[in-house]
Motif scaffolding. Structure first.
Motif, PDB file in Angstrom:
ATOM      1  N   GLY A  66       7.859   8.688   3.461  1.00 18.55           N
ATOM      2  CA  GLY A  66       7.238   7.510   2.833  1.00 18.55           C
ATOM      3  C   GLY A  66       8.232   6.383   2.587  1.00 18.55           C
ATOM      4  O   GLY A  66       7.963   5.216   2.906  1.00 18.55           O
TER       5      GLY A  66
ATOM      6  N   THR B 109       9.450   4.728   5.935  1.00 18.34           N
ATOM      7  CA  THR B 109       8.471   3.771   6.462  1.00 18.34           C
ATOM      8  C   THR B 109       8.477   2.486   5.639  1.00 18.34           C
ATOM      9  O   THR B 109       8.510   1.378   6.194  1.00 18.34           O
ATOM     10  CB  THR B 109       7.048   4.384   6.425  1.00 18.34           C
ATOM     11  N   ALA B 110       8.464   2.650   4.317  1.00 17.97           N
ATOM     12  CA  ALA B 110       8.424   1.471   3.437  1.00 17.97           C
ATOM     13  C   ALA B 110       9.667   0.601   3.661  1.00 17.97           C
ATOM     14  O   ALA B 110       9.577  -0.631   3.723  1.00 17.97           O
ATOM     15  CB  ALA B 110       8.334   1.914   1.980  1.00 17.97           C
TER      16      ALA B 110
ATOM     17  N   CYS C 281      -2.289   9.486  -4.457  1.00 15.62           N
ATOM     18  CA  CYS C 281      -1.626  10.073  -3.289  1.00 15.62           C
ATOM     19  C   CYS C 281      -2.124  11.509  -3.139  1.00 15.62           C
ATOM     20  O   CYS C 281      -1.661  12.418  -3.828  1.00 15.62           O
ATOM     21  CB  CYS C 281      -0.115  10.023  -3.468  1.00 15.62           C
TER      22      CYS C 281
ATOM     23  N   ASP D  95       0.828  -1.207   0.000  1.00 16.23           N
ATOM     24  CA  ASP D  95       0.000   0.000   0.000  1.00 16.23           C
ATOM     25  C   ASP D  95       0.870   1.268   0.000  1.00 16.23           C
ATOM     26  O   ASP D  95       0.609   2.213  -0.742  1.00 16.23           O
ATOM     27  CB  ASP D  95      -0.886  -0.024   1.252  1.00 16.23           C
ATOM     28  N   GLU D  96       1.909   1.248   0.819  1.00 16.41           N
ATOM     29  CA  GLU D  96       2.842   2.388   0.870  1.00 16.41           C
ATOM     30  C   GLU D  96       3.529   2.579  -0.485  1.00 16.41           C
ATOM     31  O   GLU D  96       3.723   3.696  -0.952  1.00 16.41           O
ATOM     32  CB  GLU D  96       3.920   2.173   1.944  1.00 16.41           C
TER      33      GLU D  96
ATOM     34  N   ASP E 260       1.237   4.160  -3.015  1.00 17.82           N
ATOM     35  CA  ASP E 260       1.150   5.598  -2.745  1.00 17.82           C
ATOM     36  C   ASP E 260       2.374   6.311  -3.325  1.00 17.82           C
ATOM     37  O   ASP E 260       2.262   7.324  -4.025  1.00 17.82           O
ATOM     38  CB  ASP E 260       1.055   5.811  -1.212  1.00 17.82           C
TER      39      ASP E 260
END
Ligand SMILES: [Fe+2]
Length: 176
Positions: A115, A118-119, A72, A10-11, A14
């Motif tokens: 982003g 986190t990914a 996004c 999902d990330e 985006d």
């Protein structure tokens, strides 16, 4: 079902959409920039962005997923603001216009750094080391783009404030 993998995918979706938007926004930023180094930085980052899209596609491949972008909204907002900054810059002195573009671009970089950070953590956590490695490469590019923009802003700010104090000295003299 692997919830962390789902979240990672999902990330990445985006980020794929975010990068796609930058492919059209960066040439506009480069066109609006006055300082040749700023123009060059935007164009270099456009080139990097093309590579980042390829890296994201490779990451989807490694995960056995389709590279489908997910709208996004955050980047849409940042790009809309960037377009406003370009427009406002037309009415501003060149240095202020360039500093406005740098501010808009740094917001974008910070969004991407967050982003990709986190990914990458998610990829590492589920043992997807090749995916993590790809994300590290892109993260490095985003961080250096951010650093370069900060470095570019320093002489521009100095130039603008020395021009300002010159004007102030002149008007003080004229007032005597
Ligand atoms: Fe990027």
């Amino acid at each position: 079902m692997n919830q962390l993998k789902d979240l990672l995918v999902d990330e990445l979706r985006d980020l794929l959409h975010a990068e796609g938007q930058l492919l059209t926004a960066l040439p506009k930023m480069a066109k609006a920039a006055h300082h040749p180094k700023l123009k060059e930085t935007f164009l270099n980052h456009l080139h990097q962005t093309e590579g980042q899209v390829e890296r994201l596609k490779a990451a989807f491949d490694l995960l056995g997923e389709k590279p489908e972008p997910k709208p996004c909204k955050a980047m849409m907002g940042l790009v809309t603001e960037g377009a406003e900054t370009i427009k406002e810059g037309e009415e501003r002195p060149m240095i202020a216009a360039d500093l406005g573009l740098i501010a808009a671009a740094q917001r974008v970089e910070h969004y991407e750094i967050s982003g990709y950070g986190t990914a990458r953590s998610l990829a590492r956590q589920i043992g997807e080391t090749q995916v993590a490695r790809l994300l590290t490469q892109t993260l490095g590019e985003e961080e250096s783009a951010d650093f370069l923009l900060t470095e570019l802003s320093k002489p521009l700010m100095q130039e603008a404030s020395s021009a300002m104090s010159k004007t102030q000295r002149k008007s003080a003299k004229a007032g005597k």
